[in-house]
Motif scaffolding. Structure first.
Motif, mmCIF file in Angstrom:
data_model
loop_
_atom_site.group_PDB
_atom_site.id
_atom_site.type_symbol
_atom_site.label_atom_id
_atom_site.label_comp_id
_atom_site.label_asym_id
_atom_site.label_seq_id
_atom_site.Cartn_x
_atom_site.Cartn_y
_atom_site.Cartn_z
ATOM 1 N N ILE A 1 40.922 1.684 14.446
ATOM 2 C CA ILE A 1 40.198 1.694 13.397
ATOM 3 C C ILE A 1 40.065 3.016 12.680
ATOM 4 C CG2 ILE A 1 38.001 0.783 12.512
ATOM 5 C CD1 ILE A 1 39.865 -1.176 14.055
ATOM 6 N N PRO A 2 40.448 3.169 11.375
ATOM 7 C CA PRO A 2 40.009 4.169 10.669
ATOM 8 C C PRO A 2 38.672 4.608 10.547
ATOM 9 C CG PRO A 2 41.431 2.938 9.425
ATOM 10 C CD PRO A 2 40.915 2.085 10.624
ATOM 11 N N ILE A 3 38.311 6.055 10.592
ATOM 12 C CA ILE A 3 36.948 6.398 10.780
ATOM 13 C C ILE A 3 36.884 7.131 9.174
ATOM 14 C CG2 ILE A 3 35.351 8.401 11.672
ATOM 15 C CD1 ILE A 3 37.069 8.149 14.138
ATOM 16 N N LEU A 4 36.212 6.177 8.434
ATOM 17 C CA LEU A 4 36.019 6.483 6.870
ATOM 18 C C LEU A 4 34.736 6.405 6.452
ATOM 19 C CD1 LEU A 4 39.457 4.867 5.808
ATOM 20 C CD2 LEU A 4 38.934 7.176 5.929
ATOM 21 N N SER A 5 34.130 7.323 5.685
ATOM 22 C CA SER A 5 32.915 6.932 4.939
ATOM 23 C C SER A 5 33.221 6.516 3.594
ATOM 24 C CB SER A 5 32.157 8.267 4.823
ATOM 25 O OG SER A 5 32.920 9.207 4.151
ATOM 26 N N ARG A 6 32.081 5.858 2.911
ATOM 27 C CA ARG A 6 32.233 5.360 1.598
ATOM 28 C C ARG A 6 32.819 6.747 0.659
ATOM 29 N NH1 ARG A 6 30.090 1.328 -0.743
ATOM 30 N NH2 ARG A 6 28.492 0.838 0.630
ATOM 31 N N ALA A 7 32.202 7.684 0.883
ATOM 32 C CA ALA A 7 32.697 8.881 -0.097
ATOM 33 C C ALA A 7 34.326 9.333 0.233
ATOM 34 C CB ALA A 7 31.855 10.178 0.509
ATOM 35 N N ALA A 8 34.754 9.333 1.448
ATOM 36 C CA ALA A 8 35.996 9.586 1.857
ATOM 37 C C ALA A 8 36.893 8.413 1.168
ATOM 38 C CB ALA A 8 36.155 9.623 3.262
ATOM 39 N N ILE A 9 36.541 7.057 1.019
ATOM 40 C CA ILE A 9 37.573 6.140 0.732
ATOM 41 C C ILE A 9 37.225 6.412 -1.085
ATOM 42 C CG2 ILE A 9 37.623 3.650 0.085
ATOM 43 C CD1 ILE A 9 36.257 3.155 2.845
ATOM 44 N N ASP A 10 36.220 6.486 -1.298
ATOM 45 C CA ASP A 10 36.033 6.966 -2.876
ATOM 46 C C ASP A 10 37.228 7.812 -3.395
ATOM 47 O OD1 ASP A 10 35.240 6.916 -5.640
ATOM 48 O OD2 ASP A 10 33.132 7.041 -5.130
ATOM 49 N N GLU A 11 37.153 9.122 -2.642
ATOM 50 C CA GLU A 11 37.947 10.051 -2.915
ATOM 51 C C GLU A 11 39.446 9.867 -2.926
ATOM 52 O OE1 GLU A 11 39.189 14.569 -0.964
ATOM 53 O OE2 GLU A 11 37.166 13.580 -0.578
ATOM 54 N N THR A 12 39.539 9.142 -1.799
ATOM 55 C CA THR A 12 41.133 8.513 -1.619
ATOM 56 C C THR A 12 41.610 7.665 -2.958
ATOM 57 O OG1 THR A 12 41.047 8.662 0.865
ATOM 58 C CG2 THR A 12 42.626 7.394 -0.333
ATOM 59 N N ALA A 13 40.847 6.742 -3.336
ATOM 60 C CA ALA A 13 40.974 5.871 -4.099
ATOM 61 C C ALA A 13 41.290 6.637 -5.745
ATOM 62 C CB ALA A 13 39.558 4.839 -4.613
ATOM 63 N N LEU A 14 40.266 7.587 -5.778
ATOM 64 C CA LEU A 14 40.309 8.412 -7.205
ATOM 65 C C LEU A 14 41.628 9.357 -7.040
ATOM 66 C CD1 LEU A 14 39.120 9.224 -9.743
ATOM 67 C CD2 LEU A 14 37.812 10.966 -8.594
ATOM 68 N N ARG A 15 42.299 9.485 -5.918
ATOM 69 C CA ARG A 15 43.592 10.274 -5.894
ATOM 70 C C ARG A 15 44.587 9.645 -6.210
ATOM 71 N NH1 ARG A 15 44.021 11.389 -0.348
ATOM 72 N NH2 ARG A 15 42.322 12.664 -0.607
ATOM 73 N N TYR A 16 44.558 8.018 -5.942
ATOM 74 C CA TYR A 16 45.672 7.256 -6.337
ATOM 75 C C TYR A 16 45.461 7.015 -7.957
ATOM 76 C CZ TYR A 16 47.060 6.090 -1.634
ATOM 77 O OH TYR A 16 47.470 6.281 -0.366
ATOM 78 N N ILE A 17 44.052 6.998 -8.448
ATOM 79 C CA ILE A 17 44.147 6.755 -9.797
ATOM 80 C C ILE A 17 44.704 7.960 -10.620
ATOM 81 C CG2 ILE A 17 42.411 6.758 -11.728
ATOM 82 C CD1 ILE A 17 42.579 4.150 -10.218
#
Length: 255
Positions: free
Chosen positions: A13-29
């Motif tokens: 299971i990935p260890i991901l905070s909301r902030a980390a997911i947000d940062e990843t999504a913005l990188r894709y954008i």
């Protein structure tokens, strides 16, 4: 394309905070459609899956009652799909790297926001959860991830969440952050404050229209970003049920 980097627990299971997911999504954008941040508009989620992630997007009846909205297929397998003419489920061969969306998302009036959220949610599974689904429930092949329409998961009860609950939360969070990028939402909020008059729609409703998401999704994202879902300056008592809403704004949410 960019593959996200993250740590995992012993069960994959990935260890991901909301902030980390947000940062990843913005990188894709910023990699796929950076113009959205300066000129707020709906994120082209279908093109992201098909052109950027190089996934196959197919449409089937995933159940006889709409209980499943989407599936992500990790390895070649047979997927049971509903045949409305025969009234039975039939095995359908599906290739690895395929996202299946339920046909009802295309047929029901006003379901476009839910359809878009479902695709972004499945993209989250593809990016984050390959290892998890090889390890969960003895599924060594990790064939597919099936997403129910209404997951019974309370934010206030995280101590009792299952591994599946965490995976769904991560994909929900990715979908929210991807379809509603922080800089773009802040820009839309700024534009709204500059343009609004004595009468008009709430910020939440404006955001839902600009990004083609549900009103609930827009309000949740505004809350996550710390942006008040304001009304108009001269009518602080104005609520969304006093406005005229289009079907797309109020029909179906993924949360």
């Amino acid at each position: 394309m960019i593959w996200p980097s993250f740590r995992m627990n012993r069960r994959g299971i990935p260890i991901l905070s909301r902030a980390a997911i947000d940062e990843t999504a913005l990188r894709y954008i910023r990699e796929f459609c950076p113009e959205v941040c300066d000129s707020p508009a709906p994120v082209p989620v279908e093109a992201f899956l098909e052109s950027y992630l190089e996934l196959n997007l197919e449409y089937r009846y995933l159940s006889n009652d709409g209980r499943y909205l989407g599936m992500t297929v990790f390895t070649d397998c047979l997927v049971p799909v509903w045949d409305p003419e025969k009234g039975t489920a039939e095995p359908c061969p599906v290739s690895a790297g395929t996202v299946l969306a339920d046909n009802t998302l295309l047929e029901e009036e006003g379901a476009v926001p839910r359809y878009r959220f479902t695709l972004a949610h499945e993209a989250g599974h593809f990016l984050f959860h390959r290892t998890a689904f090889r390890m969960l429930d003895g599924n060594k092949e990790g064939s597919l991830m099936i997403c129910p329409a209404d997951a019974d998961r309370s934010e206030g009860d995280r101590d009792n969440w299952t591994d599946f609950d965490w995976l769904e939360w991560q994909s929900d969070t990715f979908a929210s952050c991807f379809l509603l990028p922080g800089p773009a939402v802040r820009k839309a909020a700024e534009n709204w404050r500059l343009a609004r008059g004595g009468w008009g729609e709430s910020l939440g409703l404006t955001v839902s229209r600009v990004f083609n998401v549900s009103l609930q999704a827009a309000r949740i994202r505004l809350k996550d970003l710390g942006i008040p879902d304001e009304q108009t300056p001269f009518r602080s008592d104005l609520t969304d049920d006093m406005l005229i809403l289009e079907p797309d704004d109020i029909h179906g949410t993924y949360f």
